[in-house]
Motif scaffolding. Structure first.
Motif, PDB file in Angstrom:
ATOM      1  N   TRP A 176       0.848  -1.196   0.000  1.00 27.69           N
ATOM      2  CA  TRP A 176       0.000   0.000   0.000  1.00 27.69           C
ATOM      3  C   TRP A 176       0.884   1.247   0.000  1.00 27.69           C
ATOM      4  O   TRP A 176       0.644   2.185  -0.765  1.00 27.69           O
ATOM      5  N   ALA A 177       1.904   1.268   0.827  1.00 26.76           N
ATOM      6  CA  ALA A 177       2.824   2.409   0.880  1.00 26.76           C
ATOM      7  C   ALA A 177       3.571   2.573  -0.440  1.00 26.76           C
ATOM      8  O   ALA A 177       3.725   3.696  -0.947  1.00 26.76           O
ATOM      9  N   THR A 178       4.017   1.471  -1.023  1.00 23.77           N
ATOM     10  CA  THR A 178       4.732   1.535  -2.298  1.00 23.77           C
ATOM     11  C   THR A 178       3.831   2.056  -3.410  1.00 23.77           C
ATOM     12  O   THR A 178       4.239   2.896  -4.220  1.00 23.77           O
ATOM     13  N   MET A 179       2.601   1.594  -3.450  1.00 20.13           N
ATOM     14  CA  MET A 179       1.649   2.070  -4.447  1.00 20.13           C
ATOM     15  C   MET A 179       1.380   3.558  -4.261  1.00 20.13           C
ATOM     16  O   MET A 179       1.287   4.308  -5.240  1.00 20.13           O
TER      17      MET A 179
ATOM     18  N   SER B  42      -3.688   7.053 -13.869  1.00 19.92           N
ATOM     19  CA  SER B  42      -2.437   6.699 -13.197  1.00 19.92           C
ATOM     20  C   SER B  42      -2.687   5.739 -12.045  1.00 19.92           C
ATOM     21  O   SER B  42      -1.961   4.763 -11.882  1.00 19.92           O
ATOM     22  N   ILE B  43      -3.694   6.019 -11.252  1.00 18.38           N
ATOM     23  CA  ILE B  43      -4.003   5.151 -10.111  1.00 18.38           C
ATOM     24  C   ILE B  43      -4.451   3.785 -10.599  1.00 18.38           C
ATOM     25  O   ILE B  43      -4.015   2.757 -10.080  1.00 18.38           O
TER      26      ILE B  43
ATOM     27  N   LEU C 278      -3.171  -2.017 -11.344  1.00 16.53           N
ATOM     28  CA  LEU C 278      -2.964  -3.145 -12.253  1.00 16.53           C
ATOM     29  C   LEU C 278      -1.509  -3.608 -12.264  1.00 16.53           C
ATOM     30  O   LEU C 278      -1.237  -4.802 -12.381  1.00 16.53           O
ATOM     31  N   ASN C 279      -0.576  -2.673 -12.120  1.00 15.56           N
ATOM     32  CA  ASN C 279       0.846  -3.047 -12.069  1.00 15.56           C
ATOM     33  C   ASN C 279       1.153  -3.921 -10.857  1.00 15.56           C
ATOM     34  O   ASN C 279       2.079  -4.724 -10.889  1.00 15.56           O
TER      35      ASN C 279
ATOM     36  N   LYS D  90      -0.438  -8.678  -9.445  1.00 11.95           N
ATOM     37  CA  LYS D  90       0.091  -9.994  -9.060  1.00 11.95           C
ATOM     38  C   LYS D  90       0.157 -10.121  -7.541  1.00 11.95           C
ATOM     39  O   LYS D  90      -0.258 -11.139  -6.975  1.00 11.95           O
ATOM     40  N   GLU D  91       0.671  -9.092  -6.873  1.00 12.72           N
ATOM     41  CA  GLU D  91       0.754  -9.132  -5.412  1.00 12.72           C
ATOM     42  C   GLU D  91      -0.625  -9.034  -4.769  1.00 12.72           C
ATOM     43  O   GLU D  91      -0.914  -9.685  -3.776  1.00 12.72           O
ATOM     44  N   LEU D  92      -1.494  -8.214  -5.361  1.00 12.78           N
ATOM     45  CA  LEU D  92      -2.835  -8.033  -4.802  1.00 12.78           C
ATOM     46  C   LEU D  92      -3.701  -9.280  -4.956  1.00 12.78           C
ATOM     47  O   LEU D  92      -4.568  -9.529  -4.126  1.00 12.78           O
TER      48      LEU D  92
END
Length: 124
Positions: A52-55, A103-104, A109-110, A113-115
């Motif tokens: 979440w912080a990285t996003m 952008s969000i 979507l980027n 995979k983790e989500l």
């Protein structure tokens, strides 16, 4: 947990004061909403805090690149990176070429995979 994400974003970006807190918080809440919707969950698990912080950092850097405090966090030495088919270019610009919503959505979507590890089956 939002305050933990805020503190982590500020730490990683090297922001010492509270000048941009309100702007960063707005992205924290928007990314939270996108994560909840993407994963079909009601609360964000603690295991997602760092993602979440990285996003949030990603969208702040894209959407607020014109702010000196944010542009200073991006490397001036690197102009382009090529990894296989992927090319990433950096450059100084006072203009953001994409809209916040796009952008969000792209950032979510980027990190799909983790989500996906936290995604639940959507119930009607």
């Amino acid at each position: 947990m939002e305050n933990d994400v805020l503190n982590l974003v500020k730490l990683r970006l090297g922001l010492k004061d509270d000048k941009l807190d309100d702007v960063i918080k707005s992205y924290i809440y928007e990314i939270k909403f996108k994560i909840l919707n993407y994963c079909h969950i009601k609360t964000i698990p603690g295991d997602l805090m760092y993602l979440w912080a990285t996003m949030t950092m990603d969208i702040v850097r894209v959407d607020q690149a014109y702010l000196d405090e944010i542009s200073d966090t991006m490397s001036d030495n690197v102009k382009s990176i090529n990894l296989g088919d992927t090319s990433v270019s950096f450059g100084a610009s006072n203009e953001v070429t994409s809209t916040s919503k796009k952008s969000i959505d792209d950032i979510v979507l980027n990190y799909g995979k983790e989500l996906r590890n936290f995604r639940k089956v959507k119930r009607s």
